[in-house]
Design an enzyme around this catalytic site. Sequence first.
Site, short mmCIF file in Angstrom:
data_model
loop_
_atom_site.label_atom_id
_atom_site.label_comp_id
_atom_site.label_asym_id
_atom_site.label_seq_id
_atom_site.Cartn_x
_atom_site.Cartn_y
_atom_site.Cartn_z
CG ASP A 1 -1.78 1.17 1.36
OD1 ASP A 1 -1.54 2.18 0.66
OD2 ASP A 1 -2.73 1.12 2.16
CB VAL A 2 1.96 3.70 -2.59
CG1 VAL A 2 2.39 2.71 -3.64
CG2 VAL A 2 0.64 4.36 -2.95
CG ASN B 1 -0.54 4.53 -12.48
OD1 ASN B 1 -1.15 5.28 -13.25
ND2 ASN B 1 -1.05 3.35 -12.10
CE1 TYR C 1 -7.80 11.37 -8.86
CE2 TYR C 1 -8.34 13.27 -10.22
CZ TYR C 1 -7.81 12.00 -10.10
OH TYR C 1 -7.28 11.36 -11.20
CB ALA D 1 -4.17 14.61 -3.99
CE LYS D 2 -4.27 11.87 -9.45
NZ LYS D 2 -3.27 10.78 -9.52
P1 NAD Z 1 -7.52 2.38 -11.98
O1 NAD Z 1 -8.48 2.51 -10.87
O2 NAD Z 1 -7.75 1.36 -13.02
O3 NAD Z 1 -6.02 2.20 -11.44
C1 NAD Z 1 -5.55 2.71 -10.22
C2 NAD Z 1 -4.62 1.69 -9.64
O4 NAD Z 1 -4.02 2.22 -8.44
C3 NAD Z 1 -5.35 0.40 -9.24
O5 NAD Z 1 -4.60 -0.71 -9.66
C4 NAD Z 1 -5.39 0.48 -7.72
O6 NAD Z 1 -5.44 -0.78 -7.09
C5 NAD Z 1 -4.07 1.21 -7.45
N1 NAD Z 1 -4.02 1.78 -6.12
C6 NAD Z 1 -4.93 2.57 -5.51
N2 NAD Z 1 -4.54 2.84 -4.26
C7 NAD Z 1 -3.35 2.21 -4.06
C8 NAD Z 1 -2.46 2.12 -2.98
N3 NAD Z 1 -2.73 2.72 -1.82
N4 NAD Z 1 -1.31 1.41 -3.14
C9 NAD Z 1 -1.03 0.79 -4.31
N5 NAD Z 1 -1.86 0.83 -5.37
C10 NAD Z 1 -3.01 1.53 -5.24
O7 NAD Z 1 -7.51 3.84 -12.66
P2 NAD Z 1 -6.51 4.51 -13.71
O8 NAD Z 1 -7.36 5.41 -14.50
O9 NAD Z 1 -5.66 3.51 -14.39
O10 NAD Z 1 -5.63 5.41 -12.74
C11 NAD Z 1 -4.21 5.44 -12.74
C12 NAD Z 1 -3.74 6.83 -12.37
O11 NAD Z 1 -4.16 7.74 -13.40
C13 NAD Z 1 -4.36 7.37 -11.07
O12 NAD Z 1 -3.38 8.06 -10.33
C14 NAD Z 1 -5.42 8.34 -11.57
O13 NAD Z 1 -5.69 9.35 -10.64
C15 NAD Z 1 -4.75 8.86 -12.82
N6 NAD Z 1 -5.67 9.49 -13.77
C16 NAD Z 1 -6.71 8.79 -14.30
C17 NAD Z 1 -7.57 9.43 -15.18
C18 NAD Z 1 -8.76 8.73 -15.80
O14 NAD Z 1 -9.60 9.41 -16.40
N7 NAD Z 1 -8.86 7.41 -15.71
C19 NAD Z 1 -7.36 10.77 -15.53
C20 NAD Z 1 -6.28 11.44 -14.97
C21 NAD Z 1 -5.44 10.80 -14.09
#
Ligand code: NAD
Length: 233
Positions: free
Chosen positions: A54-55, A77, A142, A145-146
């Site tokens: 868990d990061v 990520n 969100y 944080a971002k």
């Molecule tokens: P997703 O939910 O498929 O992937 C997120 C991953 O992070 C999952 O595998 C989850 O298990 C993991 N995760 C969450 N909390 C964690 C923790 N405490 N320790 C380790 N792993 C953890 O969604 P995604 O869209 O692939 O998101 C990836 C990144 O991209 C995220 O940071 C998200 O904020 C960012 N993002 C996504 C979008 C979008 O529209 N999907 C847009 C901008 C940014």
Amino acid sequence: MRNILITGASRGIGAATARLFAEKGDNVYLNYRTEKQRAEQLAREIGGVAVYADVADSVQVAEMLKQLPGIDVLINNAGFAQFGFFDSLSDTDWHRMLDVTLSGAFYCSRGVLPHMIHQKSGAIVNVSSIWGITGAACEVAYSTAKAGLIGMTRALAKEVGPSGITVNCVAPGVIDTDMNATLDKETLTQLIEETPLGRLGTPEDIAKAIFYLAEQDSFITGQVLSPNGGIMI
Ligand code: NAD
């Protein structure tokens, strides 16, 4: 062969990024928290290794890094979405968002830097969001944080640049992953209509941008690259 660590790599953007780096010949470590089987299956497919942490937990991150060789490229990520009115956000929700997004990137980056500094090369890519640039209503934690990740990117880039390490950030637009699975059809249609390129982004679109920012000996650092289909020009 570079050693790559991708947090939250069991699915979505993290998984597509793991596939791309592996295809290009890198050695990939896929961090996961909850989806052990999925991460291990993907690791088998691409010849990588799945690693638990868990990061948001500094002890778990340190334990994970102890099992790994020196990391040459870190991709912060891991993240999750959280919707709701600001005045109904609980202390727990607020802290969990900051802990996973910001502290997670801090613990992982701090842990891999001694090796990068020693070898005088390395790359860190943080995954922010367009909402970290513009802000999104009902996603204040969100967005905060971002935005913090963008600040960390710029400041750390200045600090470790003299050691030959680049620190950059991607700020994706709306990407078709599980994170957006709760958005209704109407909202998705509206988002597509607002996007000049006329579609949602794919995890592969973001993986390509991350790969580009992680290139060795790059002159690009402290930058925010936003693959967003033109939704935020
Ligand atoms: P997703 O939910 O498929 O992937 C997120 C991953 O992070 C999952 O595998 C989850 O298990 C993991 N995760 C969450 N909390 C964690 C923790 N405490 N320790 C380790 N792993 C953890 O969604 P995604 O869209 O692939 O998101 C990836 C990144 O991209 C995220 O940071 C998200 O904020 C960012 N993002 C996504 C979008 C979008 O529209 N999907 C847009 C901008 C940014």
